[in-house]
Each structure stands twice: as structure tokens, then as C-alpha cells.
Motif scaffolding. Structure first.
Motif, PDB file in Angstrom:
ATOM      1  N   LYS A  34     -43.199 -67.770  27.542  1.00 12.44           N
ATOM      2  CA  LYS A  34     -43.687 -66.466  28.025  1.00 12.44           C
ATOM      3  C   LYS A  34     -43.510 -66.299  29.531  1.00 12.44           C
ATOM      4  N   SER A  35     -43.348 -67.397  30.243  1.00 17.87           N
ATOM      5  CA  SER A  35     -43.328 -67.328  31.705  1.00 17.87           C
ATOM      6  C   SER A  35     -42.030 -66.710  32.211  1.00 17.87           C
ATOM      7  N   ASN A  36     -42.066 -66.298  33.467  1.00 24.81           N
ATOM      8  CA  ASN A  36     -40.880 -65.755  34.125  1.00 24.81           C
ATOM      9  C   ASN A  36     -40.106 -66.825  34.883  1.00 24.81           C
ATOM     10  N   ASP A  37     -40.556 -68.071  34.782  1.00 27.26           N
ATOM     11  CA  ASP A  37     -39.883 -69.160  35.485  1.00 27.26           C
ATOM     12  C   ASP A  37     -38.489 -69.398  34.916  1.00 27.26           C
ATOM     13  N   GLN A  38     -37.533 -69.611  35.810  1.00 23.53           N
ATOM     14  CA  GLN A  38     -36.152 -69.817  35.397  1.00 23.53           C
ATOM     15  C   GLN A  38     -35.853 -71.270  35.040  1.00 23.53           C
ATOM     16  N   VAL A  39     -36.673 -72.193  35.535  1.00 23.92           N
ATOM     17  CA  VAL A  39     -36.463 -73.620  35.287  1.00 23.92           C
ATOM     18  C   VAL A  39     -37.652 -74.169  34.516  1.00 23.92           C
ATOM     19  N   ILE A  40     -37.372 -74.840  33.420  1.00 19.44           N
ATOM     20  CA  ILE A  40     -38.401 -75.500  32.618  1.00 19.44           C
ATOM     21  C   ILE A  40     -38.194 -77.003  32.770  1.00 19.44           C
ATOM     22  N   ARG A  41     -39.217 -77.694  33.282  1.00 20.20           N
ATOM     23  CA  ARG A  41     -39.114 -79.131  33.500  1.00 20.20           C
ATOM     24  C   ARG A  41     -39.888 -79.877  32.423  1.00 20.20           C
ATOM     25  N   GLN A  56     -36.319 -72.848  21.496  1.00 19.04           N
ATOM     26  CA  GLN A  56     -35.724 -71.609  21.027  1.00 19.04           C
ATOM     27  C   GLN A  56     -36.422 -70.465  21.753  1.00 19.04           C
ATOM     28  N   GLY A  57     -35.657 -69.435  22.085  1.00 19.98           N
ATOM     29  CA  GLY A  57     -36.249 -68.336  22.829  1.00 19.98           C
ATOM     30  C   GLY A  57     -36.256 -68.552  24.330  1.00 19.98           C
ATOM     31  N   PHE A  58     -35.375 -69.416  24.841  1.00 22.05           N
ATOM     32  CA  PHE A  58     -35.297 -69.688  26.270  1.00 22.05           C
ATOM     33  C   PHE A  58     -33.950 -69.230  26.837  1.00 22.05           C
ATOM     34  N   ASP A  59     -33.413 -68.140  26.337  1.00 23.78           N
ATOM     35  CA  ASP A  59     -32.121 -67.651  26.803  1.00 23.78           C
ATOM     36  C   ASP A  59     -32.121 -67.477  28.321  1.00 23.78           C
ATOM     37  N   GLY A  60     -31.039 -67.908  28.949  1.00 20.66           N
ATOM     38  CA  GLY A  60     -30.887 -67.740  30.377  1.00 20.66           C
ATOM     39  C   GLY A  60     -31.633 -68.749  31.226  1.00 20.66           C
ATOM     40  N   ILE A  82     -34.602 -79.535  19.293  1.00 19.26           N
ATOM     41  CA  ILE A  82     -33.844 -78.356  18.882  1.00 19.26           C
ATOM     42  C   ILE A  82     -33.624 -77.483  20.114  1.00 19.26           C
ATOM     43  N   ILE A  83     -32.367 -77.141  20.370  1.00 21.40           N
ATOM     44  CA  ILE A  83     -32.051 -76.254  21.491  1.00 21.40           C
ATOM     45  C   ILE A  83     -31.132 -75.155  20.968  1.00 21.40           C
ATOM     46  N   LYS A  84     -31.649 -73.932  20.943  1.00 20.01           N
ATOM     47  CA  LYS A  84     -30.877 -72.772  20.498  1.00 20.01           C
ATOM     48  C   LYS A  84     -30.966 -71.692  21.567  1.00 20.01           C
ATOM     49  N   ASN A  89     -28.773 -73.777  30.477  1.00 21.18           N
ATOM     50  CA  ASN A  89     -28.289 -74.919  31.245  1.00 21.18           C
ATOM     51  C   ASN A  89     -29.225 -76.089  30.970  1.00 21.18           C
ATOM     52  N   ILE A  90     -28.743 -77.076  30.215  1.00 19.41           N
ATOM     53  CA  ILE A  90     -29.556 -78.232  29.833  1.00 19.41           C
ATOM     54  C   ILE A  90     -29.140 -79.399  30.724  1.00 19.41           C
ATOM     55  N   LYS A  91     -30.085 -79.952  31.487  1.00 21.16           N
ATOM     56  CA  LYS A  91     -29.736 -80.951  32.492  1.00 21.16           C
ATOM     57  C   LYS A  91     -30.599 -82.195  32.363  1.00 21.16           C
ATOM     58  N   GLY A  92     -29.964 -83.349  32.450  1.00 21.17           N
ATOM     59  CA  GLY A  92     -30.688 -84.600  32.577  1.00 21.17           C
ATOM     60  C   GLY A  92     -30.800 -84.971  34.042  1.00 21.17           C
ATOM     61  N   MET A  93     -32.016 -85.146  34.525  1.00 23.02           N
ATOM     62  CA  MET A  93     -32.239 -85.413  35.937  1.00 23.02           C
ATOM     63  C   MET A  93     -32.238 -86.925  36.203  1.00 23.02           C
TER      64      MET A  93
END
Length: 356
Positions: A34-41, A56-60, A82-84, A89-93
């Protein structure tokens, strides 16, 4: 959007920084969505048994993996992650690890029998990037790349080497199905099954990858709802201590087509069974009976495939229905094993590659 203030030469600079939402538990995912954050950690999560880490539901959005991700134990046939979505952009830090702790499921028979085992990661993506993931000890199959289009998978390390002594099986690296314009590059797989298995797809590139310990690189068509593999390029790869080097295998009595598969500059090292395999009588239980031509292998290009097979192995095996293949080009130098006098269906437009 957050911002940071820096000074440079006495001048204040205002730099915009993408806002981020930290996830420490799967319970945080609905709020992150629901958040407007562009990066999910994702930070040091233990996912409850029988539950997927579901994005799912994390477009962009950008999904970053930090710390160690683990999973509770349960026998089930779902997916641990699951990533749909689109434009993700899926990143391993640095320092992260996705640890399946697969030894809890391993019983030497993978998906064929014994315990029910989940897939590690299911991806259904468009116009997206998956980069830098470190994945260890998957219960069975690692990446399901299903109905994806325009996706890059890069700098991925799949480390299932513990399975060599602890009963790992069917620990495929990358399984591709019904996907288009896929690139997998600069990655490593150490496992107990196919490094890459393309079941169906179009315009797929597998480049600059290292495969160790498993069953080689495979285009394996037949037995699915779509049985078509076209414009496949496997290039600049190393296959080390696998039982098979490279292979194209089509299902016995299957229907479909394989067209435009190229293996270019592939190095084989210490292959235990067969260096190059091209067959038309594949079954999950093993090849048998006379090959059928319902899935013809057209425009196969073997270019600079080279390396050694152990002395009890076979250098090259071709067993396809006579008259079904066409347009083959063959340049290989596989040595150390035995020549095969029983090859079948080699097009008369090329020299017999089995004789060496």
C-alpha cells in the motif's frame, strides 16, 4: 521521496533519495504494497512454514534482499518466493543470503518420490531485472521462469553443492517455460540436475555462465502445454564435472518444434557420461525405444563446443528420427571418452560427429 543534504566546495547540494519500506516479517508485506515507497527492503526474514514470501502487486518497485532469508519446514508443493509483476528490479545486496536449508527435504529422489518439496523461486515478470541474488541449498528446483518477457537475470549464484553428499536431487538452476526475450548471464550454478532447462520459449540467451556438478545445459521440449523452443543461444559458458555437457532432448511421441538452437564457445571439463547429447526419445525415466520425429530439431548450430569426457564416458550421442532434423551445423572437439558407433539420424549434410 526523501532527500539528503551534502556540501561540496562550500556549496550545499540537495540530493533526492528514493524512499524505502523495510520488511522484517511477512506480516509487513500488505502495508508495503500500500505504501508509496519505491524501494522495498527485505531484512533477515524467517518465512513461516508453508507460506510464500509473496511479492505480487509491486509493479514498478525495487525489491532489495538484505541479510539472511530463511523458511520454516513443511512438505508442500508451493513456492518459497513468488515474484510477479511489471517493471520490477529485484536486487541482492552485499552480504545477503537466501538460504533454503534444503537438507531438511533432501532424500535423494527430488520430485520423483519421497517428501513433497517446494520450488525455491517463481518469477512471472515483464520488463524487469533480477540481479545479484545469492541462493543456497534449495529443497529442489530453484528458478521457475514462467510466462516472462523482456527479463534479465544476472550475477546470480545458486549454491547447492551440499546436495552432492546430503541427498540433493532435481535441484535445477533455471527452468524456462513459455517465456520470451530472456537473458541469463554472468551467473553460477552448482547443483544436482540441469543447470538450465528450457522447456519452451523464444529468443533466449544464456551467456557467460558456469555450471558445476549437475546434469548440464539442456533444451528439453515435450510434455507441456507449449512445446516450442525457437532462437536459443547458449554462449561462452563452462560446464564442469557434470554428467552431461550440453543436450537437446525431445519427448518420445511428442509434438512440437525445436528451431534455431545455437551452442557457441562452450567449454566442457571432466564430463562423466556424455559430452553432447541430441535425442528424440526422451522420457523422465530415461530415454528408450526408437526416437520419434514429432518434435523435429531444425537449424541446430554446434559451434566450438570443446573439452573432455572421462574415459568411461561417451563423447557424442545423436539419436533422432532419420529425416526429421535439418539445417545442422557442427563444429565440436570433444575427447577423452569413447566414440559412439550407434548414432542415428545424423543429417547427411554434416560429417558424423559421433565417430570421433
Amino acid at each position: 521521496m526523501a532527500s539528503n543534504i551534502f556540501t561540496f566546495g562550500g556549496v550545499f547540494l540537495l540530493v533526492a533519495v528514493a524512499s524505502a519500506f523495510d520488511i522484517w516479517s511477512v506480516d509487513h508485506i500488505p502495508n508495503a504494497k500500500k505504501s508509496n515507497d519505491q524501494v522495498i527492503r527485505v531484512r533477515d526474514i524467517n518465512v513461516p512454514a508453508g507460506t510464500a514470501l509473496d511479492f505480487q502487486g509491486f509493479d514498478g518497485k525495487t525489491i532489495e534482499f538484505h541479510g539472511r532469508v530463511t523458511f520454516g519446514y513443511k512438505e508442500w508443493e508451493g513456492h518459497l518466493i513468488i515474484i510477479k509483476g511489471k517493471n520490477m528490479n529485484i536486487k541482492g545486496m552485499p552480504g545477503h543470503l537466501i538460504d533454503g536449508e534444503g537438507h531438511r527435504w533432501w532424500d535423494k529422489c527430488g520430485g520423483n518420490c519421497g517428501k513433497k518439496k517446494p520450488f525455491m523461486m517463481y518469477t512471472q515478470l515483464e520488463n524487469s531485472y533480477v540481479d545479484g541474488l545469492r541462493i543456497k541449498n534449495t529443497p529442489a528446483w530453484c528458478f521457475a521462469i514462467n510466462q516472462c518477457s523482456n527479463v534479465h537475470y544476472s550475477n546470480i549464484d545458486i549454491d547447492n553443492r551440499d546436495g552432492h553428499t546430503k541427498g540433493g536431487h532435481n535441484t535445477d538452476g533455471f527452468d524456462v517455460h513459455k517465456s520470451r526475450n530472456i537473458r541469463i548471464y554472468n551467473s553460477k550454478v552448482n547443483n544436482q540436475d540441469d543447470c538450465l532447462a528450457i522447456n519452451s520459449g523464444w529468443d533466449i540467451v544464456f551467456e557467460n555462465n558456469v555450471c558445476e556438478g549437475g546434469h548440464g545445459i539442456a533444451v528439453a521440449v515435450g510434455g507441456y502445454d507449449v512445446n516450442e523452443a525457437k532462437n536459443i543461444l547458449i554462449k561462452n559458458c563452462k560446464v564442469i564435472k557434470n554428467n552431461i555437457g550440453i543436450r537437446v532432448k525431445t519427448l518420445l511421441n511428442g509434438k512440437g518444434i525445436v528451431d534455431g538452437v545455437t551452442f557457441d564457445n562452450v567449454e566442457l571439463k571432466d564430463i562423466s557420461e556424455t559430452g553432447i547429447v541430441i535425442i528424440g526419445n526422451y522420457l523422465n525415466s530415461g530415454p528408450r525405444e526408437k526416437p520419434t520425429g514429432g518434435i523435429p530439431i531444425k537449424n541446430l548450430n554446434i559451434r566450438n563446443v570443446r573439452g573432455n569426457v572421462l574415459h568411461n564416458g561417451t563423447n557424442v550421442l545423436v539419436n533422432v528420427a532419420p529425416g526429421s532434423p535439418s539445417g545442422w551445423i557442427w563444429d565440436s572437439n570433444v575427447w577423452g571418452g569413447k566414440p559412439n558407433k550407434n548414432c542415428l539420424g545424423v543429417p547427411n549434410t554434416i560429417a558424423d560427429p559421433c565417430a570421433k
